[in-house]
Design an enzyme around this catalytic site. Sequence first.
Site, short mmCIF file in Angstrom:
data_model
loop_
_atom_site.label_atom_id
_atom_site.label_comp_id
_atom_site.label_asym_id
_atom_site.label_seq_id
_atom_site.Cartn_x
_atom_site.Cartn_y
_atom_site.Cartn_z
N GLY A 44 -22.06 -72.56 15.18
CA GLY A 44 -21.91 -71.67 16.33
C GLY A 44 -23.18 -71.59 17.15
CB CYS A 45 -26.71 -71.07 16.18
SG CYS A 45 -26.44 -69.45 15.41
CB THR A 46 -25.48 -76.29 17.06
OG1 THR A 46 -26.38 -76.19 15.96
CG2 THR A 46 -25.63 -77.63 17.75
#
Length: 156
Positions: A44-46
């Site tokens: 998700g952060c990527t």
Amino acid sequence: MTVEVGQQVPDLTLKANGGKEISLSDYRGKYVVLYFYPKDMTPGCTTEACDFRDNHESFKDVNAVILGVSPDPVARHEKFIDKHDLPFELLADEENQLAEAFGVWKLKKNFGKEYMGIERSTFIIDPEGNLIKEWRKVKVKGHVEEALQYLREQGK
């Protein structure tokens, strides 16, 4: 105390990639998109970081800089930046000072376990250093476009 919309943001200084130290006041005169995310290199952060990367020029067009913040150390941020060619600074909030000031260091639950972590959130700071917009508990899909649209409306 958590900063609220309409208030001046605290001027904390954090280490960033490239051996820099960055304070929010360094960006007076520009809008700041301050986004908090849990951890480098996670799916998700990527996705969120790459969405900000892909829209970086559009944010520059509305006089905005993007700053990502997580508890990860600078060395991990630098690997994340290199791997995904991120054109903006990532701040290492290892002691959660900035996260606590913005009220995003929260008790989280995952698979029955409780732990403290970052609640994915984005804040817009105006050129005078005041918080003007916040998104808490962000869902990644479509979020970057929503933040960009908000900034476009500020310029009208």
